[in-house]
Scaffold this motif. Sequence first.
Motif, mmCIF file in Angstrom:
data_model
loop_
_atom_site.group_PDB
_atom_site.id
_atom_site.type_symbol
_atom_site.label_atom_id
_atom_site.label_comp_id
_atom_site.label_asym_id
_atom_site.label_seq_id
_atom_site.Cartn_x
_atom_site.Cartn_y
_atom_site.Cartn_z
ATOM 1 N N PRO A 1 13.943 9.830 7.910
ATOM 2 C CA PRO A 1 13.118 8.836 7.209
ATOM 3 C C PRO A 1 12.930 7.588 8.067
ATOM 4 N N GLY A 2 11.944 6.772 7.684
ATOM 5 C CA GLY A 2 11.638 5.572 8.446
ATOM 6 C C GLY A 2 11.920 4.300 7.671
ATOM 7 N N ILE B 1 8.665 1.601 4.703
ATOM 8 C CA ILE B 1 9.578 2.722 4.464
ATOM 9 C C ILE B 1 8.777 4.020 4.427
ATOM 10 N N MET B 2 9.387 5.089 4.939
ATOM 11 C CA MET B 2 8.669 6.360 5.069
ATOM 12 C C MET B 2 9.613 7.524 4.790
ATOM 13 N N ALA B 3 9.129 8.478 4.013
ATOM 14 C CA ALA B 3 9.892 9.696 3.755
ATOM 15 C C ALA B 3 9.822 10.610 4.977
ATOM 16 N N PRO B 4 10.798 11.486 5.152
ATOM 17 C CA PRO B 4 10.782 12.366 6.331
ATOM 18 C C PRO B 4 9.756 13.488 6.224
ATOM 19 N N ASP B 5 9.238 13.892 7.359
ATOM 20 C CA ASP B 5 8.403 15.100 7.494
ATOM 21 C C ASP B 5 7.180 15.103 6.582
ATOM 22 N N GLU C 1 4.579 7.052 2.625
ATOM 23 C CA GLU C 1 4.927 5.750 3.194
ATOM 24 C C GLU C 1 4.482 4.609 2.288
ATOM 25 N N ILE C 2 5.312 3.568 2.248
ATOM 26 C CA ILE C 2 4.944 2.310 1.591
ATOM 27 C C ILE C 2 5.092 1.195 2.613
ATOM 28 N N VAL C 3 4.049 0.384 2.713
ATOM 29 C CA VAL C 3 4.090 -0.827 3.529
ATOM 30 C C VAL C 3 3.861 -1.991 2.582
ATOM 31 N N SER D 1 0.849 -1.192 0.000
ATOM 32 C CA SER D 1 0.000 0.000 0.000
ATOM 33 C C SER D 1 0.886 1.244 0.000
ATOM 34 N N TYR D 2 0.393 2.283 -0.638
ATOM 35 C CA TYR D 2 1.121 3.537 -0.773
ATOM 36 C C TYR D 2 0.233 4.665 -0.241
#
Length: 199
Positions: free
Chosen positions: A108-109, A81-85, A65-67, A60-61
């Motif tokens: 980022p995550g 994964i996650m982009a910052p801010d 974030e993408i999981v 999912s997007y």
Amino acid sequence: MYSLGNAARVLLAAAVLAFISSSAFAATTELNFQASDQSWVATGLSVDVTPALGYTFSGSYSGDEIVFSVVGTEHDWTLDIMAPDGAALAVGTYLNTAHPPFLNAGQPGLAFFGDGRLDSQDSGFFAVRELAIGSGGNIDKLAVDFTQYGEGNQGWWLRGQLRYNSSIPAIPEPSAALTLLVGLPLLWRARRFRSVANS
């Protein structure tokens, strides 16, 4: 004028180049990763799975974030994964990651987990090498390389590659094409040396 030996080598080289070209542009779906013996998430595992092995790939997007989950009959893994801010996640390299959503400003995550094992804290980095989002926010293509350190300890590493309908190959080990390119000239030289020595 080519001798038969030279002609055979030219044809073989052409075949190797054709193999590389076809492999480089073929869309693949695959998850591979290797983990150190100290990794809590995947202690010492080396894994390479595809849909042909019975694994389902889905993700999912949500903009930043993408999981993405990879699920089989005996194992399941998830990459988050996650982009910052709150920025849009895009192709690029993301350093100094932490476990989402517990992120500092500008951070980022990244979290890779599965089979009931999850680091409470982690660090690392990832690179989004390909990302295509279709209508309705569906993920059409994705290529991510990632390295995670469990509990922030660099000895507790896990390195992986996720591909989903991606033309960017995942290469956990030297490819067959590379082996041919390196090995064939050496084999030919060894045979030539033996021929000269025996003459």
